[in-house]
Design an enzyme around this catalytic site. Structure first.
Site, short mmCIF file in Angstrom:
data_model
loop_
_atom_site.label_atom_id
_atom_site.label_comp_id
_atom_site.label_asym_id
_atom_site.label_seq_id
_atom_site.Cartn_x
_atom_site.Cartn_y
_atom_site.Cartn_z
N HIS A 36 0.84 -1.20 0.00
CA HIS A 36 0.00 0.00 0.00
C HIS A 36 0.88 1.26 0.00
O HIS A 36 0.60 2.22 -0.72
CB HIS A 36 -0.87 0.03 1.25
CG HIS A 36 -1.80 -1.13 1.41
ND1 HIS A 36 -1.61 -2.10 2.35
CD2 HIS A 36 -2.94 -1.48 0.75
CE1 HIS A 36 -2.59 -2.98 2.30
NE2 HIS A 36 -3.41 -2.65 1.32
N GLN A 60 -18.09 -6.37 -0.81
CA GLN A 60 -17.24 -7.20 -1.67
C GLN A 60 -16.84 -8.53 -1.01
O GLN A 60 -16.08 -9.30 -1.58
CB GLN A 60 -15.99 -6.43 -2.11
CG GLN A 60 -14.97 -6.15 -1.03
CD GLN A 60 -13.89 -5.21 -1.52
OE1 GLN A 60 -14.13 -4.03 -1.76
NE2 GLN A 60 -12.68 -5.72 -1.71
N GLN A 152 -8.63 -7.11 -10.76
CA GLN A 152 -9.26 -5.88 -10.28
C GLN A 152 -8.84 -4.69 -11.15
O GLN A 152 -9.68 -3.86 -11.51
CB GLN A 152 -8.87 -5.64 -8.82
CG GLN A 152 -9.36 -4.35 -8.23
CD GLN A 152 -9.17 -4.32 -6.73
OE1 GLN A 152 -9.99 -4.84 -5.98
NE2 GLN A 152 -8.09 -3.73 -6.26
N SER A 185 -2.42 -8.06 3.31
CA SER A 185 -2.98 -7.92 4.67
C SER A 185 -3.35 -9.29 5.21
O SER A 185 -3.34 -9.52 6.41
CB SER A 185 -4.21 -7.03 4.64
OG SER A 185 -3.93 -5.81 4.01
P1 AMP Z 1 -6.44 -3.91 -0.27
O1 AMP Z 1 -6.28 -3.09 0.95
O2 AMP Z 1 -5.95 -5.31 -0.13
O3 AMP Z 1 -7.81 -3.78 -0.88
O4 AMP Z 1 -5.47 -3.28 -1.33
C1 AMP Z 1 -5.52 -1.90 -1.67
C2 AMP Z 1 -4.65 -1.66 -2.87
O5 AMP Z 1 -3.30 -2.03 -2.57
C3 AMP Z 1 -5.07 -2.51 -4.08
O6 AMP Z 1 -4.99 -1.73 -5.25
C4 AMP Z 1 -4.07 -3.62 -4.07
O7 AMP Z 1 -3.84 -4.18 -5.33
C5 AMP Z 1 -2.83 -2.90 -3.56
N1 AMP Z 1 -1.88 -3.86 -3.02
C6 AMP Z 1 -2.11 -4.80 -2.05
N2 AMP Z 1 -1.01 -5.57 -1.86
C7 AMP Z 1 -0.07 -5.11 -2.72
C8 AMP Z 1 1.28 -5.49 -3.01
N3 AMP Z 1 1.88 -6.50 -2.38
N4 AMP Z 1 1.94 -4.81 -3.96
C9 AMP Z 1 1.34 -3.77 -4.62
N5 AMP Z 1 0.08 -3.37 -4.40
C10 AMP Z 1 -0.62 -4.02 -3.46
#
Ligand code: AMP
EC number: 6.3.2.1
Length: 283
Positions: A36, A60, A152, A185
């Site tokens: 993030h 979701q 996504q 996460s």
């Molecule tokens: P989330 O909180 O899991 O919904 O993720 C929020 C954003 O962070 C989304 O666009 C994810 O694709 C991105 N994201 C989560 N993990 C990673 C990672 N390891 N590398 C790059 N982007 C990430």
């Protein structure tokens, strides 16, 4: 600054826009990590002001998924956002985001019939609804998404194109732990033994990458290499392994264009995803 109400966020953003400032936006569900952070830092580099949303979006999650147990720590998230240079963290309650009698849905067809869309019915309707609402609230110039969630990114780009939403979608590379595991996460759910087992995801993709670099172009064979590696790990239960066109997400037999190899694997009860993009003209 932490903002919990749409009205206050809108007036803050309007005042920025009156000054002619550009706005970058990073939507997240919190439990923030370096993945993030990389999105936030990129947004800070490319925009005058940056909003990060931290919202565990109920629409979701499926009925048997981890909405209730999803990790939440807004104070830590706020600190991470501010130290990465964000100006506002938007952290609404579900009741602030959704009317009890909401009647509108946002659904992207075709691209959501496969992969996580097929395995998690209704997931992308929830993602598209919340992302379209957040884009309407924040009205950013650019919004940042991680390639970790490759489907996504494809779905959001299509939604933004089809609905003429005035925003540039920026896709950012996957950030990994030193040993290769894609940061997530949900990695916090893993026991020490499962954490070791989870390395099978990135390892199997590395094998596919090497095989492709060595000239193999038969998608079925590449898939077999990945399945073989995953099957060696007793704690892994394969959800899907696909070899698809990066844009259309359609299945590929012979690799002649840029492809995406997305995989989803349960390690114990935790469902992890990973992927890699093979750009054919690089080799
Ligand atoms: P989330 O909180 O899991 O919904 O993720 C929020 C954003 O962070 C989304 O666009 C994810 O694709 C991105 N994201 C989560 N993990 C990673 C990672 N390891 N590398 C790059 N982007 C990430």
């Amino acid at each position: 600054m932490l903002i919990k109400e749409i009205k206050e966020l809108r007036s803050t953003i309007k005042s920025w826009k009156r000054e002619g400032l550009s706005v970058g936006f990073v939507p997240t569900m919190g439990a923030l990590h370096e993945g993030h952070q990389s999105l936030i830092k990129r947004a800070v580099e490319e925009n005058d002001k940056v909003v990060v949303s931290v919202f565990v979006n109920p629409t979701q999650f499926g009925p048997n998924e981890d909405f209730d147990s999803y990790p939440r720590d807004i104070n830590k998230d706020l600190e991470i956002c501010l130290s990465a240079g964000a100006n506002v963290v938007f952290n609404p309650e579900p009741s602030e985001m959704y009317y009890g009698d909401k009647s509108t849905s946002v659904s992207v067809s075709k691209l959501t019939d496969v992969l996580c869309g097929a395995k998690r019915p209704g997931h992308f309707d929830g993602v598209c609804l919340v992302v379209s609402k957040l884009l309407n609230i924040v009205t950013p110039d650019k919004a940042y998404f991680g390639e970790k969630d490759a489907q996504q990114v494809a779905v959001i780009k299509r939604m933004v194109r089809d609905l003429n939403i005035d925003v540039e979608i920026v896709a950012c590379p996957i950030i990994r732990e030193e040993d290769g595991l894609a940061k997530s996460s949900r990695n916090t759910y893993l026991s020490a033994e499962e954490r070791k087992a989870a390395l099978v995801l990135s390892r199997s993709l590395e094998i596919a990458k090497d095989t492709l670099k060595n000239g193999e172009r038969d998608a079925r064979k590449i898939k077999e290499f990945i399945l073989n590696e995953l099957n060696k790990e007793p704690l892994a239960k394969i959800d899907y392994v696909e070899i698809i066109d990066s844009d259309s997400l359609a299945s590929v037999d012979i690799i002649e264009r840029n492809i995406l190899i997305p995989i989803a694997v349960f390690i114990g009860k935790t469902r992890l995803i990973d992927n890699f993009t093979f750009e054919i003209y690089t080799y």
